[in-house]
Design an enzyme around this catalytic site. Structure first.
Site, PDB file in Angstrom:
ATOM      1  N   GLU A 181       0.853  -1.209   0.000  1.00 36.40           N
ATOM      2  CA  GLU A 181       0.000   0.000   0.000  1.00 36.40           C
ATOM      3  C   GLU A 181       0.877   1.243   0.000  1.00 36.40           C
ATOM      4  O   GLU A 181       0.714   2.143   0.824  1.00 36.40           O
ATOM      5  CB  GLU A 181      -0.901  -0.010   1.234  1.00 36.40           C
ATOM      6  CG  GLU A 181      -1.760  -1.252   1.331  1.00 36.40           C
ATOM      7  CD  GLU A 181      -2.825  -1.149   2.402  1.00 36.40           C
ATOM      8  OE1 GLU A 181      -2.528  -0.605   3.469  1.00 36.40           O
ATOM      9  OE2 GLU A 181      -3.959  -1.576   2.150  1.00 36.40           O
ATOM     10  N   CYS A 228     -10.885   1.771   6.766  1.00 38.46           N
ATOM     11  CA  CYS A 228     -10.451   3.114   7.149  1.00 38.46           C
ATOM     12  C   CYS A 228     -11.005   4.180   6.228  1.00 38.46           C
ATOM     13  O   CYS A 228     -11.296   5.301   6.647  1.00 38.46           O
ATOM     14  CB  CYS A 228      -8.925   3.193   7.147  1.00 38.46           C
ATOM     15  SG  CYS A 228      -8.165   2.440   5.692  1.00 38.46           S
TER      16      CYS A 228
END
Lengths: 672, 672
Positions: free
Chosen positions: A323, A424
């Site tokens: 990521e 998130c």
């Protein structure tokens, strides 16, 4: 009227400015582009996110009564999801009366208050599942979660005036100070996932308690200096002999920005969200401590991230596994990463750098995220989300891979999801939009900065007094912005208007008379770093009219971006466009935009939301002759087609299909 | 002089031909392109592969004396690596006297002979490490390994005349027949990794023992019909509760072609090497059993593989995870898979389909693999290898990823390796080149087919007698081929010459007189399915001259191949080209080939090997203005550059750098 960092005192301000944002509380958005998004936020997103978090056990985890064998085992980072939702809900409740929502928020605070242990600690996973392992595992996100809870408590305090939740969180912050700074009982020095650093700066601003600022500085200073912290990283392919609890793969030191102390970080790298939160706190601290070395590091990281490692949408960046921020200029389109949270994080970083130095490039990037990289993470109805964001999508390819690799996720989704295991992004875009008012106005002494053009009105405190400012605009769809400001009341003040970086020929007039046009400044007007400084004394009639012509433009990428070679991305005003199969009944990936595409634009409706769509001329190869041929020599003839482009943020709201931001462009190698 | 399938008797031949290849034994290559590769093979590759296999323990594993705690624990598929080396060594020894090599080969046979257990079984891993688990785990490659050992023993028999090794392997085959067909003591029905099916057909051809043919048919017939076999697959993401020994992830039923019985397979899919070996055996059995349904399945799979799922280099295909044939038209360039072994396997499949129906499209694909997909797997000095083959390579990107993901391999290598953990490709290209003579000539009754143009001479048996044929050519570098055949001796015979699919205007003349030119046939000459049939009676002077003009051509891909949209691949004759940084000091990925590139060609030397290189004209953007810019509007001006292209097979033999097969092409949308 209040500025959160009004508490900053005694700071040396040498080369650095100390610009204060006008907060979300002081800005009302009305019915413009963002006002409508805030209504969607308040009516749809805040409930959709809550419901999914309730269903998945995230809310009830905070009761701390989960037992082995029950469903929905708490997860180490669940509280951070709920905290971001709480922060968003707190913003929303300031403007929108919603008893049910208020009750949900207060009940969660009840749970946290009740669940906080005697020492001041709270984390629903550790208190429930591993009470003996508090602050033992650097990868367990406890400080990240704490930071988000702090931010939620600050929002709650500003929204309601109650210090109930804030006090819970200052107790937690005090415990963290003991565990990590005073007694050093924690098993590591710097958090595995940054966030608390910027939260502690905000906690200092909200409470005036300087220990929190110093604790933030402590975390930033210690990062990359403690060899013990690196034990939790995998170096050179060797997994530590005794991996930590709940360990997740930290690919290498760079992953969590552990490769060097903050001031020495050579390049924007590693996990993108950690990076952006970290860099944001570095910028905060550089300003507050007037730390030139830290500031230079911020500028280096900013330039690297925005000049070499950012998608045209603002997405950060291209390295899916990890990521992470990818290598320079490596920005793959179909297997992009570009997490919604990272775009939001880059807006945080930009805003903080602007506070040090008023340069339109920061607001340009915030705008790019607002209308593109961040907003793309949310469906038009406010109920579904992207975590990672594709720049090119071919659902048939995704589906083929899904059939082959059940656990791999080589490309971003082509359909928005209602919740993620690691969820998130949904509450992050919720809180970002709920507080979007914070990016519009800023002040320093008697200068009023207007950085974003948003239908809004605001009460603003300058050094010599308060004033009211209003913007009337249908930006980003229309080219004009009308600003009303009670200039006559404060003739010594200055208004600084951002000239958007995307705009070739902006013009500004006062009472019908141009003060800036064709790059020519009227006397008394200054243009510095992209801001047009107009003394209030020149603003007769209290109205400034801005015009930002919005032709369709074709953007090229740096030649080193191999994935965009020979291609263009369409942009109109601050909005990046893409093509979707829903509007285009031909092969998008084969399509070549004509040299003169004769662009047209009109306002259309996508799922009830008006957006400006673009039409242009292109060519595609006929597929007729190709059925039994994979390769052949000679050059095919093309057929003309008309294409329609939709704002990138609005993609994936209709039937699934191919999508592309970058479009092949007819060659024009040596000019006409 | 012998044809290996001379033993086929009593077959019904309805719609199907029964064309016999002239074997490698009957063809001598001399000093042409392939003759030189065979010399490299005999001098370098066969020793390089042996040395690496010795160093890694593969040879000594066959001593069966490995004990826990010793280095180099045997692996389930090691014997297959050694077997392919043995097969290649046996071919080489027929032409090249090399005592040391012969000794190495015979010593390995000694080990296998000594190690074979009483039942007839041999596998160095299982006999050493898991003697109680023979034929228990479908994923353990035991039948795959056995198949390769059988092929090695057949090669040894043909090369030496000794049946020593062959007899060892027929004992093994007999045991397999018992375990899988007669007593069914094995724990599964069909092999996890196909190969033995085609090996058993060859074993029948070499021994005349029809039980081996029937066992091959048994394995093909049973595949996809036994639900128990599927236990070893992961379906819908669920790993079996009790995974088998040494289990490896079989992603889904399609992975090992278990999704349907052979005759019903809908599409070319799954692990590419398993697929190609399997399809090859299906074609063998279709021909021998005159099984129309099986033949139709083969044609369906062939069309799907070659018309939708093959790289321009012949590479099969685009799905890295699972080493698989990808989805239709999804042929990524940088993250290609395109295993060397799969290209070789496709040549096997093509050759077998040609035996059923003489169509030049099969030889076209064999040629594409010979000069491109397969040969690219070997360095020019014969000592280093590619396993998977990139169509685009950017070493800086590979290196970046390597730094981030120590265990992932998202792209093919950009440097050839000397050995791989799974080192199937090096000995496969060894045996392929050593037996390349087998692809040149074929016969049916009194027809002599010449499918490949290779400097060579051969003794060939037709129905009415033997004849000698020789080719003189520097193909693929030169356009002319001269064929000498003692035509006068066999006036009733026919010579069938393949007209290459890549050649727009081939011409053929006899004694200076054109018999085929400008697509016009002389009387008495026939053109069928790409073969030109010339009665020997027409060949005055015993010489046929062929000319295949070889201008540089630009290939386009089907518009559905998104990765090649707007691009061309260069080809000259059968050779596909690429650009390498070693020859081109500019950004290859930004480069656009001009509408008229004014191609030139010349013979140059790369690491001591002469190859034809191409030169052309192109344009690239100047990087000067872009240092501080990632995206900008407007269209850049380009600068002219001269580029040099090198045969794809010759890439990665000099300093590492960017490489690309597909090149952007200046638009010419609506003709001139």
């Amino acid at each position: 009227m209040k500025r959160f960092n009004a508490l900053i005192e005694g700071m040396k301000l040498m080369g650095m400015h100390n610009i204060a944002q006008v907060t979300w509380k002081d800005v009302k958005l009305g019915e413009g582009f963002w006002g409508k998004w805030q209504q969607t936020n308040a009516r749809s997103t805040v409930n959709a996110v809550y419901d999914r978090f309730f269903e998945t056990g995230r809310i009830n985890a905070m009761r701390l009564d989960w037992k082995e064998g029950m469903p929905n085992k708490p997860h180490i980072f669940w509280d951070s999801d709920v905290a971001k939702w709480m922060e968003g809900a707190a913003y929303i409740l300031y403007y929108h009366e919603d008893d049910e929502l208020r009750q949900k928020l207060e009940q969660i605070i009840d749970l946290i208050e009740a669940g906080q242990n005697e020492a001041g600690y709270f984390n629903s996973y550790f208190l429930t599942c591993e009470p003996d392992n508090i602050f033992q595992d650097r990868t367990a996100h406890e400080l990240y979660t704490a930071g988000h809870l702090m931010e939620a408590s600050i929002a709650h305090y500003y929204s309601t005036g109650s210090k109930r939740f804030l006090n819970v969180m200052t107790r937690f912050a005090d415990y963290i100070e003991q565990a990590f700074k005073l007694n050093k009982t924690a098993n590591y020095s710097a958090p595995g996932h940054q966030e608390i650093e910027l939260a502690l700066v905000r906690l200092w601003q909200a409470t005036g308690e300087k220990r929190y600022l110093e604790l933030s500085k402590h975390f930033v200073d210690v990062r990359g200096t403690d060899p013990h912290d690196r034990i939790f990283s995998v170096r050179n392919g060797t997994w530590p002999a005794d991996p930590p609890l709940n360990s997740q793969l930290l690919y290498n030191d760079t992953y969590a920005q552990d490769d060097a102390p903050a001031r020495e970080l050579p390049a924007a790298a590693g996990h993108a969200v950690r990076a952006m939160y970290y860099y944001s706190s570095m910028a905060d601290l550089a300003r507050v401590y007037n730390d030139e070395e830290l500031y230079q590091a911020c500028l280096r990281l900013w330039d690297d991230a925005t000049l070499r490692k950012m998608y045209v949408t603002g997405g950060v960046s291209g390295e899916r596994f990890g990521e992470a921020i990818g290598a320079s200029y490596i920005l793959p389109n179909q297997d992009s990463y570009a997490e919604t949270c990272a775009s939001i994080g880059m807006a945080f970083f930009a805003q903080r750098l602007f506070s040090i130095h008023p340069d339109a490039r920061y607001a340009d990037i915030i705008e790019r995220q607002m209308y593109n990289g961040a907003l793309a993470g949310l469906s038009l109805d406010g109920s579904a989300f992207f975590y990672d964001n594709a720049l090119k999508s071919a659902p048939a390819h995704n589906d083929f891979l899904k059939g082959v690799h059940d656990t791999r996720n080589l490309f971003p989704n082509y359909r928005r999801e209602r919740v993620f295991e690691c969820s998130c992004c949904p509450p992050n875009i919720l809180r970002f939009i709920a507080a979007i008012g914070e990016y519009i106005y800023a002040t320093e002494k008697d200068t009023l900065y207007i950085s974003q053009y948003v239908q809004s009105n605001a009460d603003i405190q300058l050094a010599s007094g308060a004033l009211h400012v209003a913007q009337t605009t249908n930006y980003p769809w229309t080219e004009t912005v009308s600003i009303q400001v009670d200039a006559a009341r404060m003739p010594d003040a200055v208004i600084a208007l951002r000239m958007p970086g995307w705009c070739v020929n902006p013009s500004v007039s006062v009472n019908g008379a141009a003060v800036y046009d064709q790059h020519t400044l009227a006397s008394g007007i200054e243009l510095k770093h992209g801001y047009l400084y107009i003394p209030m004394s020149m603003i007769a009639g209290d109205t400034v009219e801005l015009k930002f012509p919005m032709p369709v433009v074709e953007l090229e990428a740096n030649p080193l971006v191999a994935e965009a070679a020979g291609k263009v991305a369409l942009m109109r005003g601050p909005v990046v466009y893409c093509l979707e199969a829903a509007d285009n009944d031909f092969n998008l990936f084969d399509m070549i935009v004509l040299r003169d595409p004769q662009y047209r634009q009109d306002l259309r409706d996508v799922n009830g939301v008006p957006v400006v769509m673009l039409q242009g001329q292109a060519a595609v190869r006929s597929r007729g002759n190709w059925e039994q041929t994979l390769y052949r020599m000679g050059s095919s003839k093309y057929e003309k087609v008309a294409f329609t482009a939709v704002p990138y943020f609005a993609w994936a709201n209709r039937e699934a299909g191919d999508m592309s931001v970058w479009l092949q462009k007819e060659s024009n190698l040596f000019g006409e």
